[in-house]
Design an enzyme around this catalytic site. Structure first.
Site, PDB file in Angstrom:
ATOM      1  N   ASP A 181       0.855  -1.268  -0.106  1.00  0.00           N
ATOM      2  CA  ASP A 181       0.096  -0.031  -0.186  1.00  0.00           C
ATOM      3  C   ASP A 181       0.897   1.085   0.148  1.00  0.00           C
ATOM      4  O   ASP A 181       1.205   1.682   1.082  1.00  0.00           O
ATOM      5  CB  ASP A 181      -0.937  -0.032   1.184  1.00  0.00           C
ATOM      6  CG  ASP A 181      -1.801   1.119   1.252  1.00  0.00           C
ATOM      7  OD1 ASP A 181      -2.359   1.612   0.054  1.00  0.00           O
ATOM      8  OD2 ASP A 181      -2.416   1.628   2.351  1.00  0.00           O
ATOM      9  N   CYS A 234      -3.868   5.592  -2.980  1.00  0.00           N
ATOM     10  CA  CYS A 234      -4.928   6.408  -2.883  1.00  0.00           C
ATOM     11  C   CYS A 234      -4.660   7.541  -3.868  1.00  0.00           C
ATOM     12  O   CYS A 234      -4.762   8.564  -3.162  1.00  0.00           O
ATOM     13  CB  CYS A 234      -5.309   6.542  -1.668  1.00  0.00           C
ATOM     14  SG  CYS A 234      -3.855   7.422  -0.610  1.00  0.00           S
TER      15      CYS A 234
END
Length: 458
Positions: A181, A234
């Site tokens: 991530d 993101c």
């Protein structure tokens, strides 16, 4: 102005679609919770929760939280949060971890794990079997990661404060699954985090793309042949998304993109946005746009490494200690637990840990938690840790005392107060609606409070 670069770039890529894609219907970010399978099923949680929920489209264990406009949802104050039943998580952030397809018994690495939401999902999938290595490079964030995994009752997690490169060197081709991530420019969080808008610029996008590429290289080295890797960000920036994956595949021909089932509303990746050679399989990656699903912006790619994992493990396992070196702990188990937790016992000074059976040697790495913190070895006795309480269930202990979430006793317990109780003298697992939340010690009809002072509500 920072946002001028973003808008110019996205308008050039999207044309007339720009105003549609970025005209999200809600002005503020959605709130959500992800339920831990170590504690409860989503159905059980929904039946007990005292705040309105809607099933999330991103993960079977996640919910969107609804609330009246005049109320502010504060999950950190809820007893179920203290009991590790759920993790407060923006709904679309729960979409990455399930793509790894983690099964009990696997060796799993979360390379950039803080604050711990995705690691808690991976731990729930492991169901206490196998080993989870959760790493965070920033020391302060690594401490938060450790605390969150303890709160979630994770028993088989190792928490590291390391660079990806050192992990790859120490544990080459060790893991069945790796989650990256990646640190990113945060364009998908503009609505949720105003600071992401303030610090955004073209230089940040380039810097994050370079960092993501370096971390991916390390993840590739740590992944075993035949293993799978999920890369997530993101951000909307093609340089950090399709561009990073395209460059990675050109440098690592042993990897391929796996086709991934897209939930309704998820969009395919954009091969034409990747620099260099066109890679049609980039369409198998996933983009989340906030106008289509109730969440923020994300990018997801599932990669598989060619080959077959060797049957023999080349990395030695961490050595444990002998029973004679922890007699006080074993006596505590005989007096208070129904069974002795299984694993490899490791002692650091007066602190005792239970390491996963598959834990490799960690001599070369900075370790914050080598497994479940069992407690403190004191002269002639053993003091159980808060982490141990959260890793146990009522069936695991001889004595437990249940409180309801809305009771005065529960509110008082979280503030460190004692309460009246009847029963045998000794250690009690305190539970809230059946979920373990901490220790109490009964003596003379009074339950003494052992909830950690640093976690108490005031």
């Amino acid at each position: 102005m920072p946002m001028e670069y973003f808008e110019q770039r996205e308008r050039a890529l999207l044309g007339d679609r720009f105003d549609v894609l970025y005209a999200a219907p809600q002005e503020t970010a959605e709130r959500g919770v992800t339920v831990s399978a170590l504690r409860s099923s989503p159905e059980q949680f929904a039946a007990k929760a005292d705040f309105p929920l809607e099933a999330s489209p991103f993960c079977k264990a996640a919910f969107v939280v609804h609330q009246p406009d005049d109320l502010k949802f504060r999950p950190g104050r809820h007893p179920y949060h203290h009991a590790g039943v759920f993790y407060s998580q923006e709904p679309s952030a729960s979409s990455a971890a399930p793509l790894l397809g983690v099964q009990p018994g696997m060796r799993v690495l979360d390379m950039c794990a803080a604050p711990g939401g995705k690691s808690s999902q991976l731990a729930a999938a492991l169901q206490g079997r196998g080993v989870l290595v959760s790493n965070e490079y920033v020391a302060a964030r690594a401490d938060i990661l450790k605390s969150n995994l303890e709160r979630m009752g994770v028993s088989n997690a190792v928490v590291l404060n390391e660079t990806p490169a050192r992990i790859a060197d120490a544990l080459p081709e060790f893991f069945d699954r790796v989650l990256v991530d990646a640190p990113c420019s945060g364009e998908g969080m503009f609505r949720k985090e105003p600071v992401a808008r303030q610090q955004h610029c073209e230089a940040l996008v380039k810097q994050c793309a370079e960092l993501g590429a370096q971390i991916l290289d390390c993840a590739a080295a740590a992944l075993a042949p035949g293993g799978q890797l999920v890369y997530s960000t993101c951000t909307f920036a093609p340089l950090e998304n399709e561009g990073t994956i395209a460059r990675f595949l050109m440098q690592h021909p042993e990897f391929e993109i796996l086709p991934t089932e897209r939930l309704e509303g998820m969009a395919p990746g954009m091969p034409e946005w990747a620099s260099g050679d066109q890679i049609p399989d980039l369409a198998h990656t996933i983009r989340l746009w906030p106008h289509r699903l109730r969440g923020e912006g994300h990018y997801l790619a599932v990669l598989e490494k060619a080959g077959i994992r060797p049957k023999e493990n080349r990395i030695p396992l961490e050595k444990g200690i002998k029973e004679k070196d922890c007699r006080e702990y074993l006596e505590f188990c005989r007096e208070n637990l129904c069974t002795v937790p299984k694993g490899r016992l490791i002692r650091f000074g007066d602190q005792l840990y239970l390491a996963p059976e598959q834990l490799p040697s960690l001599d070369k790495l900075r370790v914050l938690r080598p497994g479940l913190h069992l407690g403190t070895m004191k002269k002639g006795r053993f003091e159980p840790s808060h982490a141990l309480a959260l890793a146990l269930m009522p069936k695991d202990v001889k004595y437990s005392h249940d409180l309801t979430a809305d009771s005065d006793e529960m509110a008082g317990y979280l503030k460190g107060q004692t309460f009246a109780a009847e029963g045998e003298k000794g250690w009690y697992l305190i539970t809230v609606d059946g979920y373990s939340i901490g220790w109490g010690k009964l003596s003379g009809g009074v339950m003494k409070n052992h909830y950690p002072k640093g976690l108490r509500k005031f």
